[in-house]
Design a protein around this motif. Structure first.
Motif, short mmCIF file in Angstrom:
data_model
loop_
_atom_site.label_atom_id
_atom_site.label_comp_id
_atom_site.label_asym_id
_atom_site.label_seq_id
_atom_site.Cartn_x
_atom_site.Cartn_y
_atom_site.Cartn_z
N ASP A 1 4.27 17.60 -0.17
CA ASP A 1 4.45 17.75 -1.56
C ASP A 1 3.65 16.55 -2.36
O ASP A 1 3.87 16.72 -3.58
CB ASP A 1 5.76 17.86 -1.84
N ALA A 2 2.83 16.03 -1.60
CA ALA A 2 1.97 14.82 -2.50
C ALA A 2 3.10 13.75 -3.08
O ALA A 2 2.41 13.32 -3.92
CB ALA A 2 0.92 15.66 -3.18
N GLU A 3 4.05 13.43 -2.41
CA GLU A 3 5.05 12.75 -3.21
C GLU A 3 4.85 11.15 -2.59
O GLU A 3 4.79 11.28 -1.21
CB GLU A 3 6.41 13.21 -3.12
N LEU A 4 5.04 10.24 -3.40
CA LEU A 4 5.11 8.96 -2.88
C LEU A 4 6.40 8.83 -2.25
O LEU A 4 7.48 9.07 -2.66
CB LEU A 4 5.04 8.23 -4.26
N PHE B 1 6.07 9.34 -10.90
CA PHE B 1 7.34 10.05 -11.36
C PHE B 1 7.56 9.77 -13.00
O PHE B 1 7.10 8.97 -13.65
CB PHE B 1 8.49 9.56 -10.47
N SER B 2 8.51 10.75 -13.48
CA SER B 2 8.94 10.69 -14.78
C SER B 2 10.25 9.86 -15.01
O SER B 2 11.29 10.28 -15.14
CB SER B 2 9.07 12.12 -15.34
N TYR B 3 9.83 8.44 -14.57
CA TYR B 3 11.20 7.54 -14.63
C TYR B 3 11.42 6.86 -15.74
O TYR B 3 10.33 6.33 -16.26
CB TYR B 3 11.25 6.69 -13.48
N PRO B 4 12.33 6.77 -16.49
CA PRO B 4 12.27 6.02 -17.51
C PRO B 4 12.48 4.37 -17.11
O PRO B 4 12.83 4.06 -16.14
CB PRO B 4 13.73 6.17 -18.35
N GLN C 1 0.69 -1.32 -0.18
CA GLN C 1 0.03 0.03 0.07
C GLN C 1 0.90 1.23 -0.04
O GLN C 1 1.55 1.47 0.92
CB GLN C 1 -0.87 0.12 1.28
N PRO C 2 0.59 2.03 -0.95
CA PRO C 2 1.62 3.30 -1.04
C PRO C 2 1.38 4.11 0.08
O PRO C 2 0.14 4.24 0.33
CB PRO C 2 1.14 3.98 -2.49
N GLN C 3 2.41 4.98 0.34
CA GLN C 3 2.41 5.89 1.36
C GLN C 3 2.84 7.35 1.03
O GLN C 3 3.73 7.46 0.07
CB GLN C 3 3.23 5.59 2.65
N GLN C 4 1.88 8.23 1.09
CA GLN C 4 2.06 9.90 0.42
C GLN C 4 2.63 10.73 1.61
O GLN C 4 1.93 10.85 2.41
CB GLN C 4 1.02 10.11 -0.25
N ARG C 5 3.60 11.84 1.28
CA ARG C 5 4.03 12.71 2.14
C ARG C 5 3.08 14.03 1.56
O ARG C 5 3.02 14.19 0.57
CB ARG C 5 5.43 13.10 1.75
N LEU C 6 2.42 14.42 2.85
CA LEU C 6 1.44 15.43 2.57
C LEU C 6 2.04 16.68 1.99
O LEU C 6 1.54 17.47 1.40
CB LEU C 6 0.78 15.65 3.87
#
Length: 255
Positions: A23-26, A248-251, A16-21
């Motif tokens: 900056d809304a980042e995973l 994210f913009s990961y290749p 289950q993903p967790q988010q930092r509030l």
């Protein structure tokens, strides 16, 4: 029995993903064990207590830790980024005499960065053998692991003990989040836990966040992180990387 499920390769790990509030980042995931029996998932509330009572929870816990470390390595290989994966440690597993040695061996064998593995320990497990538990927490912290107290607010740890715990995070139990609204008792409790955590230099995460209103109220209360259906349901292993790539913009790395 859950042990038979382990032998028959019926256990699964969902994340289950967790988010930092701020900056809304995973930031990471919580690893959640599932038992698929006859094509259907058995609720953890049905098989975990049986596993705990029988002692099978130790073998299941070892399996979860190994799979979580494998997922950490996979995400690192595919994205070039480290994500923290939190693993629930049962009281019986935590208090087992070989627990520290198993963790040391796991870190040596997998070569993961220790700070990418977070151990979630319940208040009850720490308070059962308080002095021994605190000593063990310090040894685990010395290995570089992240430590959190799970379901905080539902147990009975006193402030005098809490300040001695070398922990990184307090996890607010979903029972306080479910009815969260302004000027409620739950809101007062959540605000107090967040304030306590920040006073002690500890991050606070709320679980069971299902609505935008809950998320925004927690943000106003300065909660650091959230997890719950609002951000994402638990993901089967094959869906973890696509979720990360969507954030994210990961290749995509194929090698």
């Amino acid at each position: 029995m859950p042990g038979n499920g382990l032998q028959r390769d019926e256990l699964e790990l969902h994340f289950q993903p967790q988010q930092r509030l701020r900056d809304a980042e995973l930031i990471g995931f919580e690893a959640l064990v599932r038992w698929r029996r006859g094509g259907k998932l058995v609720p953890p509330a049905e098989f975990i207590p049986i596993a705990e009572e029988s002692g099978l929870v130790i073998a299941i816990g070892d399996w979860v830790l190994e799979r979580a470390c494998a997922q950490i390595l996979e995400l690192r290989a595919q994205t070039g980024k480290d994500f923290v994966i939190a693993v629930n440690i049962s009281p019986r597993q935590f208090l087992h005499p070989d627990f520290l040695r198993k963790i040391e061996r796991l870190l040596k064998e997998t070569q993961i960065d220790p700070c990418t593995l977070e151990l979630e320990i319940t208040e009850g497990a720490v308070m059962e053998q308080t002095e021994n538990a605190i000593a063990l927490l310090h040894k685990l912290r010395a290995l570089g692991l992240k430590l959190s107290i799970d379901d905080f607010g539902t147990g009975y740890s006193s402030l005098s003990y809490l300040k001695r715990f070398p922990i990184d995070k307090l996890k607010i139990d979903q029972s306080f989040v479910r009815q969260l609204k302004p000027h409620s008792q739950d809101s007062a409790i959540v605000e107090a836990v967040i304030g306590l955590g920040h006073t002690l230099g500890i991050n606070v995460i709320a679980e069971g966040v299902e609505t935008i209103d809950q998320r925004e109220w927690l943000k106003r209360l300065s909660c650091d992180e959230i997890q719950g259906y609002y951000y994402s349901r638990p993901l089967p292993c094959e869906n973890v990387l696509p979720f990360v790539l969507s954030q994210f913009s990961y290749p995509y790395r194929t090698a």
